[in-house]
Write a protein that holds these residues in place. Structure first.
Motif, mmCIF file in Angstrom:
data_model
loop_
_atom_site.group_PDB
_atom_site.id
_atom_site.type_symbol
_atom_site.label_atom_id
_atom_site.label_comp_id
_atom_site.label_asym_id
_atom_site.label_seq_id
_atom_site.Cartn_x
_atom_site.Cartn_y
_atom_site.Cartn_z
ATOM 1 N N GLU A 167 -67.214 105.935 -28.670
ATOM 2 C CA GLU A 167 -65.822 106.390 -28.590
ATOM 3 C C GLU A 167 -65.111 105.918 -27.326
ATOM 4 O O GLU A 167 -63.969 106.308 -27.078
ATOM 5 C CB GLU A 167 -65.769 107.913 -28.673
ATOM 6 N N CYS A 168 -65.767 105.074 -26.560
ATOM 7 C CA CYS A 168 -65.199 104.578 -25.304
ATOM 8 C C CYS A 168 -64.646 103.163 -25.484
ATOM 9 O O CYS A 168 -65.279 102.319 -26.126
ATOM 10 C CB CYS A 168 -66.267 104.522 -24.216
ATOM 11 N N ALA A 169 -63.479 102.927 -24.904
ATOM 12 C CA ALA A 169 -62.991 101.553 -24.805
ATOM 13 C C ALA A 169 -63.923 100.756 -23.911
ATOM 14 O O ALA A 169 -64.570 101.308 -23.021
ATOM 15 C CB ALA A 169 -61.580 101.539 -24.232
ATOM 16 N N ARG A 170 -63.984 99.464 -24.132
ATOM 17 C CA ARG A 170 -64.830 98.611 -23.307
ATOM 18 C C ARG A 170 -63.973 97.802 -22.354
ATOM 19 O O ARG A 170 -63.214 96.913 -22.772
ATOM 20 C CB ARG A 170 -65.666 97.688 -24.193
ATOM 21 N N GLY A 171 -64.072 98.138 -21.075
ATOM 22 C CA GLY A 171 -63.415 97.324 -20.075
ATOM 23 C C GLY A 171 -63.985 95.914 -20.134
ATOM 24 O O GLY A 171 -65.196 95.735 -20.235
ATOM 25 N N CYS A 172 -63.123 94.913 -20.107
ATOM 26 C CA CYS A 172 -63.599 93.545 -20.302
ATOM 27 C C CYS A 172 -62.634 92.563 -19.654
ATOM 28 O O CYS A 172 -61.685 92.953 -18.969
ATOM 29 C CB CYS A 172 -63.755 93.251 -21.799
ATOM 30 N N ASP A 173 -62.875 91.295 -19.866
ATOM 31 C CA ASP A 173 -61.999 90.236 -19.372
ATOM 32 C C ASP A 173 -60.921 89.948 -20.411
ATOM 33 O O ASP A 173 -61.142 90.097 -21.619
ATOM 34 C CB ASP A 173 -62.796 88.958 -19.124
ATOM 35 N N GLY A 174 -59.771 89.496 -19.943
ATOM 36 C CA GLY A 174 -58.715 89.110 -20.870
ATOM 37 C C GLY A 174 -57.389 88.955 -20.166
ATOM 38 O O GLY A 174 -57.227 89.355 -19.006
ATOM 39 N N GLN A 203 -48.887 101.245 -31.608
ATOM 40 C CA GLN A 203 -50.060 100.932 -30.793
ATOM 41 C C GLN A 203 -50.132 102.020 -29.717
ATOM 42 O O GLN A 203 -49.141 102.250 -29.023
ATOM 43 C CB GLN A 203 -49.941 99.561 -30.121
ATOM 44 N N VAL A 204 -51.268 102.698 -29.609
ATOM 45 C CA VAL A 204 -51.407 103.777 -28.631
ATOM 46 C C VAL A 204 -52.634 103.535 -27.758
ATOM 47 O O VAL A 204 -53.531 102.771 -28.114
ATOM 48 C CB VAL A 204 -51.492 105.165 -29.299
ATOM 49 N N HIS A 205 -52.666 104.245 -26.644
ATOM 50 C CA HIS A 205 -53.684 104.016 -25.632
ATOM 51 C C HIS A 205 -54.918 104.873 -25.904
ATOM 52 O O HIS A 205 -55.079 105.968 -25.375
ATOM 53 C CB HIS A 205 -53.127 104.323 -24.241
ATOM 54 N N ASP A 206 -55.824 104.351 -26.704
ATOM 55 C CA ASP A 206 -57.063 105.068 -27.030
ATOM 56 C C ASP A 206 -58.204 104.560 -26.153
ATOM 57 O O ASP A 206 -59.193 104.020 -26.645
ATOM 58 C CB ASP A 206 -57.399 104.929 -28.514
ATOM 59 N N CYS A 207 -58.086 104.756 -24.852
ATOM 60 C CA CYS A 207 -59.184 104.398 -23.959
ATOM 61 C C CYS A 207 -60.439 105.192 -24.315
ATOM 62 O O CYS A 207 -61.561 104.751 -24.067
ATOM 63 C CB CYS A 207 -58.790 104.625 -22.504
#
Length: 390
Positions: free
Chosen positions: A207-214, A286-290
């Motif tokens: 259920e966690c967003a994955r911090g990544c490159d981009g 689009q919503v912020h589902d971190c």
């Protein structure tokens, strides 16, 4: 006559773990694509902004002029913006103001992050909780979101499976988005999600967003410039509230606490008013589902679903294609990936792409009005943009 702004170019660098690429490579990839998509000469761009959350991860500040130099943009006004995970949408807000003021005819807004350069994404985000009142007690960012998650389930009688439904939805969309970290990955079952282990109870790892490159980028222009595929910026606004968990109790009239996204509601009200719409007019969001629960909170803050009902609505398919309001069609922060400085621009790239009718397998039929929302800190800052197509 008031000057209006429009998006005329979008570009993204694929989100994921790209250890062989530096931040300059990512910003060049996204920025060049946005300029090419806009169909203008680089010399026409008169300024811009670069959003980044953790520049210390790649040991570089002052990204505005450095990114401009990388893209061959000279002579304009370029600056760095930091607004936690909402920084990209805040940079967009200020870029729109540059157009509306009449000071600039063309502006580029970019976001970038290089999370693979840090030992731990969690370590990179340790400064998000209040450093005076929460961090000394041992809270990190995941722990504070776990409190929101638990409070939402307690207050609104939502089940863990209903909240986790956001993950399954995000995977479906992300599997159809070539820019996503979960592109072409198989569907997730609820057993997969609930059995993925605890991040901070009741949040599972899945259920966690994955911090990544981009990286991601937009080119803005005056709406009267006559660009054929332009997407109008109908409204954009931001609002803030307390960052510390305890300060949210009693901060608002009406009994709101950590189970509500009040800054999102305030920003949405302002953006809707500027656009001349209400929540019922929105075709996609689009919503912020971190974390999964934050998707539900922000959908309710946007007025898409009544308070306490968004998790149940997602579980019932109301945010899937053909549902009441298709949501996170890019795969969300969980499925697309979450390069924090770029995220607030990535959601605008997706919204514009949908309104142009160019989203391929994940295209939402007859989309005319889209809303993009991003959050900074512990639900302390929210930025909301309303875009309209032709």
């Amino acid at each position: 006559m008031a000057i209006e702004a429009s998006i005329i170019g979008v570009g993204m660098a694929r989100h994921g773990y790209r250890a062989d690429q530096g931040w300059r490579d990512l910003i060049f990839e996204a920025g060049s694509r946005a300029i090419a998509d806009a169909g203008i000469d680089r010399a026409a761009i008169e300024g811009g902004l670069v959003s980044v959350t953790c520049p210390e991860a790649f040991e570089q500040q002052n990204l505005g002029p450095l990114a401009a130099e990388e893209l061959g943009l000279t002579g304009g006004s370029y600056a760095q913006v930091v607004g936690a995970c909402a920084g990209g949408t805040m940079a967009f807000l200020h870029g729109v103001d540059m157009i509306r003021s009449g000071r600039s005819a063309y502006v580029i807004v970019m976001g970038v992050e290089k999370m693979s350069d840090v030992y731990s994404v969690s370590d990179a985000l340790l400064s998000y909780p209040d450093q005076d009142f929460e961090a000394p007690a041992g809270f990190d960012y995941v722990d504070t979101m776990a409190l929101m998650h638990a409070r939402y389930m307690q207050k609104y009688a939502a089940t863990a499976e209903q909240v986790a439904a956001f993950v399954r939805q995000d995977r479906w969309y992300a599997a159809r988005n070539a820019n996503a970290i979960d592109y072409r990955r198989p569907a997730l079952s609820m057993d997969d999600i609930m059995g993925s282990g605890w991040a901070s109870r009741p949040i599972t790892r899945a259920e966690c967003a994955r911090g990544c490159d981009g990286a991601s980028a937009l080119v803005l222009a005056r709406a009267d410039a006559g660009h054929r595929r332009a997407i109008r910026v109908a409204g954009v606004a931001a609002a803030t509230g307390p960052n510390a968990m305890g300060a949210k109790f009693g901060a608002w009239l009406g009994g709101e606490d950590i189970a509500e996204a009040v800054p999102t509601a305030l920003a949405a009200e302002r953006a809707y008013r500027a656009a001349g719409i209400d929540a019922a007019d929105v075709d996609l969001a689009q919503v912020h589902d971190c974390f999964s629960v934050m998707g539900a909170l922000h959908l309710e803050g946007l007025g898409i679903f009544p308070r306490g009902e968004a998790a149940r609505a997602v579980a019932a398919g109301e945010t899937a294609p053909g549902g009441h309001c298709p949501t996170n069609t890019d795969g969300g922060r969980i499925g697309l990936g979450h390069p924090t400085g770029a995220t607030g621009i990535s959601i605008l790239c997706e919204t514009a792409t949908q309104l142009r009718g160019e989203a391929g397998e994940r295209q939402i039929a007859d989309a005319r009005i889209g809303v993009a929302q991003s959050m900074g800190g512990n639900n302390a800052l929210s930025a909301v943009a309303v875009l309209t197509g032709s």
